[in-house]
Motif scaffolding. Structure first.
Motif, PDB file in Angstrom:
ATOM      1  N   ALA A 289       5.065 -11.028  -5.237  1.00  0.00           N
ATOM      2  CA  ALA A 289       4.138 -10.701  -6.321  1.00  0.00           C
ATOM      3  C   ALA A 289       3.319 -11.919  -6.726  1.00  0.00           C
ATOM      4  O   ALA A 289       2.112 -11.823  -7.000  1.00  0.00           O
ATOM      5  N   SER A 290       3.952 -13.083  -6.775  1.00  0.00           N
ATOM      6  CA  SER A 290       3.211 -14.294  -7.133  1.00  0.00           C
ATOM      7  C   SER A 290       2.223 -14.688  -6.047  1.00  0.00           C
ATOM      8  O   SER A 290       1.206 -15.332  -6.315  1.00  0.00           O
ATOM      9  N   LEU A 291       2.491 -14.277  -4.820  1.00  0.00           N
ATOM     10  CA  LEU A 291       1.648 -14.675  -3.690  1.00  0.00           C
ATOM     11  C   LEU A 291       0.386 -13.823  -3.587  1.00  0.00           C
ATOM     12  O   LEU A 291      -0.721 -14.352  -3.387  1.00  0.00           O
ATOM     13  N   VAL A 292       0.519 -12.493  -3.695  1.00  0.00           N
ATOM     14  CA  VAL A 292      -0.644 -11.604  -3.487  1.00  0.00           C
ATOM     15  C   VAL A 292      -0.878 -10.645  -4.648  1.00  0.00           C
ATOM     16  O   VAL A 292      -1.728  -9.752  -4.565  1.00  0.00           O
ATOM     17  N   GLY A 293      -0.148 -10.812  -5.737  1.00  0.00           N
ATOM     18  CA  GLY A 293      -0.276  -9.868  -6.846  1.00  0.00           C
ATOM     19  C   GLY A 293      -1.634  -9.878  -7.518  1.00  0.00           C
ATOM     20  O   GLY A 293      -1.996  -8.930  -8.217  1.00  0.00           O
ATOM     21  N   HIS A 294      -2.419 -10.940  -7.327  1.00  0.00           N
ATOM     22  CA  HIS A 294      -3.731 -11.034  -7.974  1.00  0.00           C
ATOM     23  C   HIS A 294      -4.823 -10.264  -7.227  1.00  0.00           C
ATOM     24  O   HIS A 294      -5.924 -10.071  -7.753  1.00  0.00           O
ATOM     25  N   ARG A 295      -4.574  -9.827  -6.010  1.00  0.00           N
ATOM     26  CA  ARG A 295      -5.594  -9.134  -5.225  1.00  0.00           C
ATOM     27  C   ARG A 295      -5.720  -7.679  -5.654  1.00  0.00           C
ATOM     28  O   ARG A 295      -4.838  -7.127  -6.312  1.00  0.00           O
ATOM     29  N   ARG A 296      -6.855  -7.056  -5.260  1.00  0.00           N
ATOM     30  CA  ARG A 296      -7.008  -5.629  -5.528  1.00  0.00           C
ATOM     31  C   ARG A 296      -5.879  -4.865  -4.821  1.00  0.00           C
ATOM     32  O   ARG A 296      -5.682  -5.029  -3.624  1.00  0.00           O
ATOM     33  N   GLY A 297      -5.151  -4.072  -5.575  1.00  0.00           N
ATOM     34  CA  GLY A 297      -4.017  -3.352  -5.004  1.00  0.00           C
ATOM     35  C   GLY A 297      -2.896  -4.289  -4.574  1.00  0.00           C
ATOM     36  O   GLY A 297      -2.066  -3.912  -3.730  1.00  0.00           O
ATOM     37  N   GLY A 298      -2.861  -5.494  -5.178  1.00  0.00           N
ATOM     38  CA  GLY A 298      -1.922  -6.515  -4.729  1.00  0.00           C
ATOM     39  C   GLY A 298      -0.474  -6.087  -4.774  1.00  0.00           C
ATOM     40  O   GLY A 298       0.285  -6.323  -3.836  1.00  0.00           O
ATOM     41  N   LEU A 299      -0.043  -5.437  -5.867  1.00  0.00           N
ATOM     42  CA  LEU A 299       1.356  -5.041  -5.977  1.00  0.00           C
ATOM     43  C   LEU A 299       1.704  -3.900  -5.017  1.00  0.00           C
ATOM     44  O   LEU A 299       2.869  -3.726  -4.671  1.00  0.00           O
ATOM     45  N   SER A 300       0.702  -3.161  -4.580  1.00  0.00           N
ATOM     46  CA  SER A 300       0.960  -2.146  -3.557  1.00  0.00           C
ATOM     47  C   SER A 300       1.302  -2.821  -2.223  1.00  0.00           C
ATOM     48  O   SER A 300       2.191  -2.377  -1.501  1.00  0.00           O
ATOM     49  N   TYR A 301       0.579  -3.914  -1.928  1.00  0.00           N
ATOM     50  CA  TYR A 301       0.929  -4.686  -0.733  1.00  0.00           C
ATOM     51  C   TYR A 301       2.343  -5.270  -0.874  1.00  0.00           C
ATOM     52  O   TYR A 301       3.112  -5.326   0.087  1.00  0.00           O
ATOM     53  N   VAL A 302       2.661  -5.707  -2.097  1.00  0.00           N
ATOM     54  CA  VAL A 302       4.000  -6.245  -2.347  1.00  0.00           C
ATOM     55  C   VAL A 302       5.054  -5.178  -2.093  1.00  0.00           C
ATOM     56  O   VAL A 302       6.109  -5.454  -1.515  1.00  0.00           O
ATOM     57  N   LEU A 303       4.767  -3.955  -2.508  1.00  0.00           N
ATOM     58  CA  LEU A 303       5.717  -2.858  -2.302  1.00  0.00           C
ATOM     59  C   LEU A 303       5.974  -2.636  -0.816  1.00  0.00           C
ATOM     60  O   LEU A 303       7.128  -2.484  -0.391  1.00  0.00           O
ATOM     61  N   VAL A 304       4.890  -2.637  -0.027  1.00  0.00           N
ATOM     62  CA  VAL A 304       5.051  -2.457   1.423  1.00  0.00           C
ATOM     63  C   VAL A 304       5.866  -3.604   2.016  1.00  0.00           C
ATOM     64  O   VAL A 304       6.808  -3.398   2.784  1.00  0.00           O
ATOM     65  N   GLY A 305       5.525  -4.838   1.632  1.00  0.00           N
ATOM     66  CA  GLY A 305       6.244  -5.995   2.163  1.00  0.00           C
ATOM     67  C   GLY A 305       7.685  -6.058   1.684  1.00  0.00           C
ATOM     68  O   GLY A 305       8.592  -6.411   2.452  1.00  0.00           O
ATOM     69  N   ALA A 306       7.910  -5.711   0.419  1.00  0.00           N
ATOM     70  CA  ALA A 306       9.266  -5.770  -0.124  1.00  0.00           C
ATOM     71  C   ALA A 306      10.182  -4.765   0.559  1.00  0.00           C
ATOM     72  O   ALA A 306      11.339  -5.068   0.870  1.00  0.00           O
ATOM     73  N   MET A 307       9.683  -3.563   0.813  1.00  0.00           N
ATOM     74  CA  MET A 307      10.503  -2.564   1.497  1.00  0.00           C
ATOM     75  C   MET A 307      10.828  -3.010   2.917  1.00  0.00           C
ATOM     76  O   MET A 307      11.923  -2.764   3.425  1.00  0.00           O
ATOM     77  N   TYR A 308       9.885  -3.698   3.549  1.00  0.00           N
ATOM     78  CA  TYR A 308      10.144  -4.215   4.903  1.00  0.00           C
ATOM     79  C   TYR A 308      11.249  -5.269   4.869  1.00  0.00           C
ATOM     80  O   TYR A 308      12.166  -5.260   5.686  1.00  0.00           O
ATOM     81  N   LEU A 309      11.166  -6.196   3.909  1.00  0.00           N
ATOM     82  CA  LEU A 309      12.152  -7.266   3.831  1.00  0.00           C
ATOM     83  C   LEU A 309      13.526  -6.740   3.438  1.00  0.00           C
ATOM     84  O   LEU A 309      14.542  -7.123   4.022  1.00  0.00           O
ATOM     85  N   VAL A 310      13.563  -5.865   2.430  1.00  0.00           N
ATOM     86  CA  VAL A 310      14.845  -5.359   1.947  1.00  0.00           C
ATOM     87  C   VAL A 310      15.497  -4.475   3.001  1.00  0.00           C
ATOM     88  O   VAL A 310      16.721  -4.488   3.172  1.00  0.00           O
ATOM     89  N   SER A 311      14.684  -3.704   3.750  1.00  0.00           N
ATOM     90  CA  SER A 311      15.245  -2.884   4.822  1.00  0.00           C
ATOM     91  C   SER A 311      15.919  -3.747   5.867  1.00  0.00           C
ATOM     92  O   SER A 311      16.903  -3.340   6.486  1.00  0.00           O
ATOM     93  N   GLY A 312      15.394  -4.956   6.058  1.00  0.00           N
ATOM     94  CA  GLY A 312      15.996  -5.872   7.004  1.00  0.00           C
ATOM     95  C   GLY A 312      17.331  -6.419   6.549  1.00  0.00           C
ATOM     96  O   GLY A 312      17.995  -7.122   7.287  1.00  0.00           O
ATOM     97  N   ILE A 313      17.746  -6.090   5.334  1.00  0.00           N
ATOM     98  CA  ILE A 313      19.021  -6.551   4.822  1.00  0.00           C
ATOM     99  C   ILE A 313      19.985  -5.393   4.616  1.00  0.00           C
ATOM    100  O   ILE A 313      21.115  -5.412   5.081  1.00  0.00           O
ATOM    101  N   SER A 314      19.544  -4.353   3.920  1.00  0.00           N
ATOM    102  CA  SER A 314      20.486  -3.321   3.463  1.00  0.00           C
ATOM    103  C   SER A 314      20.750  -2.247   4.501  1.00  0.00           C
ATOM    104  O   SER A 314      21.871  -1.770   4.627  1.00  0.00           O
ATOM    105  N   GLY A 315      19.695  -1.818   5.231  1.00  0.00           N
ATOM    106  CA  GLY A 315      19.891  -0.745   6.196  1.00  0.00           C
ATOM    107  C   GLY A 315      19.937   0.632   5.586  1.00  0.00           C
ATOM    108  O   GLY A 315      20.027   1.626   6.292  1.00  0.00           O
ATOM    109  N   SER A 316      19.889   0.742   4.265  1.00  0.00           N
ATOM    110  CA  SER A 316      20.001   2.034   3.588  1.00  0.00           C
ATOM    111  C   SER A 316      18.742   2.305   2.790  1.00  0.00           C
ATOM    112  O   SER A 316      18.362   1.511   1.928  1.00  0.00           O
ATOM    113  N   LYS A 317      18.078   3.430   3.063  1.00  0.00           N
ATOM    114  CA  LYS A 317      16.842   3.744   2.355  1.00  0.00           C
ATOM    115  C   LYS A 317      17.083   3.951   0.861  1.00  0.00           C
ATOM    116  O   LYS A 317      16.265   3.565   0.024  1.00  0.00           O
TER     117      LYS A 317
END
Length: 629
Positions: A289-317
């Motif tokens: 969020a601190s990296l790209v949250g200032h861009r248009r739709g920035g937190l939406s990009y964060v959501l996509v990236g966060a789900m990718y990173l967290v999926s790489g850890i938990s394995g459970s949707k």
């Protein structure tokens, strides 16, 4: 509206009648719940300790526990069955309730009773064959521990008895008249089926339609747990239309649930809950969020990236969405994002990250098709990024005319967020290195992640709540038991279809499609989108994966590429309304009305479909990293 995948008991749930009946029934129900959930939690904890001890003894002391895998296999079958029983007690089995929930309160109660009767019927049919299967294992000895295999398979009988008694208690809770009528109806159906064999036998493969389309379709639509639906159809078909001994079917269920590779399922589910509890997911999201949250739709990009990173850890949707949504959604709402847009994108990212290791679906498809888990983990990274790009394209298009709703974070703040997030972001790397360097197997590596998360949570983030560990163990065992029982009954059903010759017929049909591999791949995408929305992902993969992969190999399609296409197509169906149960899971996690996301999700689903076509068209996306290893 369809229920979520993890359907818990609520005030209006299946345990509601128990509150209005004799206290003895309530106490019996509570006792049965404890007899399932307490052993399940302790068994999961024992598996974590055992597998991590195996890693330490082998890698650090060069003294492997030769009996470790054998003991883990014995405990695993008990864990699967006690977890399945706990899931039944909590109403956490995967069910399709789209039809039932629209029928009104009165009819909903009727269909709940039908579902309960059908579950009781399945458990009645399986009880005696299970006893015979257990007796057959008395003379078999395990090679390392040199004990009777009955100690392992007794777990199946224990779980079945617990579930049978739970159904009896719930039947009695409906009232003595209804209970008597219901039990009499089950007995009448069993008797009628027993004497209907001569009528069904001459019908040949028409019986496949009767049982695997008619019976499965009716029971699934009535809200019966999918695992029980598969089991009821399989036992009914084989007992009435063939001369196959029923204990062989229990043996196939045993085989499906006893693959030690699947032990990674409860481990990674628990790991997903652990990273949410320790705050590791929150720190990663904060950095993005601190990296790209200032861009248009920035937190939406964060959501996509966060789900990718967290999926790489938990394995459970379920764990992924529960970790990400509560952190991001309040701030996104403050910045003017509509609730429907939020839940639509959350659902789309759920489908996008199905191939990101250590996805439970990757583990499942590897176990039932024989494809290398290491190859699937490597091949699943880039397809997830391709779909992330297509989703981000839609985010950019929808946000292009909006104004940035926040200023750029100072560089010092970004660097501080990075430093705080580094221990959490290192976890996927720790898991990856542990497997590639031979420190731990795909089954054991989750325990490395668990120990790492406990250490980081206690020493660095200081957010470890020991009181939550017990409930988390029970929740992990419950979800895993529901999944593993589906794998067991679906394995038995797939074996039945193979014995009937259906798989050969399917292979001929699919191989004869126009365009050869192109036509087969296109048909596979359509098939698994539909199956993913109707049966949910894991049942669809367990049932049809063993039938479809050999055909793909004959047509020259790489196993890993086909696995990615199958998983992503299934994910698209799973998270697409109106039938996709994953969509309603996202709505439940985000506490947003499902109706609000129906319109905005269409664009994201189209973007995902385009991404799937790209992955299906370019094998290198799935296999390129494998070729360079």
């Amino acid at each position: 509206m369809k229920s979520t995948t993890l359907e818990k008991f609520t005030e209006n749930g299946h345990d509601a009648p128990l509150r209005a009946v004799h206290p003895g029934l309530r106490h019996a129900d509570r006792l049965l719940g404890l007899l399932a959930s307490v052993p399940a939690a302790f068994l999961l904890l024992a598996e974590i300790v055992l597998l991590f001890s195996s890693v330490v003894m082998r890698y650090l002391f060069h003294a492997p526990l030769v009996w470790g895998d054998e003991l883990a296999g014995i405990l695993f079958l008990w864990l699967s069955m006690t977890g399945a029983a706990a899931a039944l007690h909590r109403s956490a089995h995967m069910r399709m309730t789209a039809v039932v929930s629209r029928s009104g309160a009165r009819w909903s109660t009727f269909w709940d009773t039908v579902s309960l009767l059908a579950s009781l019927l399945f458990l009645s049919l399986v009880m005696v064959p299970t006893w015979h299967h257990v007796n057959q294992q008395f003379d078999l000895q395990t090679p390392a521990l040199e004990i009777s295999d009955v100690w392992r398979v007794a777990g199946i009988l224990y779980g079945m008895v617990c579930m049978f008694l739970m159904c009896i208690v719930r039947m009695l809770a409906l009232g003595w008249k209804q209970a008597t009528l219901g039990i009499a109806l089950v007995a009448a159906i069993v008797t009628a089926l027993t004497f209907s064999g001569p009528v069904l036998a001459p019908l040949g493969n028409t019986n496949l339609t009767i049982f695997f389309v008619g019976v499965v379709g009716f029971t699934v639509l009535s809200g019966m747990p999918i695992a029980f639906s598969f089991g009821l159809a399989t036992f009914s078909y084989l007992s009435l239309c063939t001369s196959v001994p029923m204990e062989i079917v229990v043996g196939r269920m045993d085989e499906g649930m006893s693959q030690l590779l699947l032990l990674a399922v409860p481990m990674f589910v628990f790991l997903g809950l652990l990273i949410e509890m320790t705050g590791m997911a929150r720190t990663m999201i904060g950095f993005l969020a601190s990296l790209v949250g200032h861009r248009r739709g920035g937190l939406s990009y964060v959501l996509v990236g966060a789900m990718y990173l967290v999926s790489g850890i938990s394995g459970s949707k379920a764990a992924d969405m529960a970790a990400v949504a509560p952190v991001l959604f309040p701030e996104m709402t403050k910045r003017g994002e509509k609730k429907g847009e939020l839940v639509a994108l959350l659902s789309a990212t759920g489908a996008q990250t199905e191939t990101v290791p250590p996805s439970i679906v990757l583990l499942t498809i590897g176990s039932v098709t024989g494809v290398s888990i290491s190859a699937l983990f490597t091949g699943g990274l880039l397809p997830g990024l391709v779909l992330a790009f297509t989703l981000c394209s839609v985010v950019w298009w929808r946000a292009r005319k909006t104004s940035p709703s926040a200023g750029r974070a100072p560089r010092a703040q970004v660097m501080k967020a990075l430093v705080v997030a580094l221990p959490a972001m290192a976890l996927p790397l720790v898991i990856r290195v542990a497997v590639t360097e031979g420190i731990a197997t795909a089954t054991e590596v989750s325990t490395v992640g668990i120990v790492y998360s406990v250490v980081v949570g206690c020493l660095l983030y200081r957010q470890f709540d020991w009181k939550r560990v017990g409930p988390m163990l029970v929740e992990s065992a419950t979800l895993s038991g529901a999944i593993l029982l589906i794998i067991g009954t679906a394995t038995a059903m797939a074996w039945s279809l193979t014995q009937s010759g259906f798989s050969h017929t399917l292979a001929q049909f699919m191989a004869g499609l126009p365009g050869k591999s192109i036509g087969f791949m296109a048909m596979s995408i359509v098939l698994f989108i539909v199956l993913g929305s109707v049966l949910e992902g894991i049942p669809a993969i367990v049932l049809f994966g063993p039938l479809m992969f050999p055909i793909a190999r004959e047509l020259g399609i790489p196993d890993v590429q086909y696995a990615m296409v199958v998983i992503l197509s299934m994910g698209l169906g799973l998270f697409s309304p109106p039938f996709g149960v994953g969509y309603y899971g996202a709505c439940a996690v985000s506490k947003i009305n499902p109706n609000e996301g129906i319109r905005p999700i269409a664009g994201y689903m189209l973007a995902l479909l385009i991404g799937i076509v790209i992955v299906a068209s370019i094998p290198w996306i799935s296999t390129g990293f494998l070729e360079t290893r």
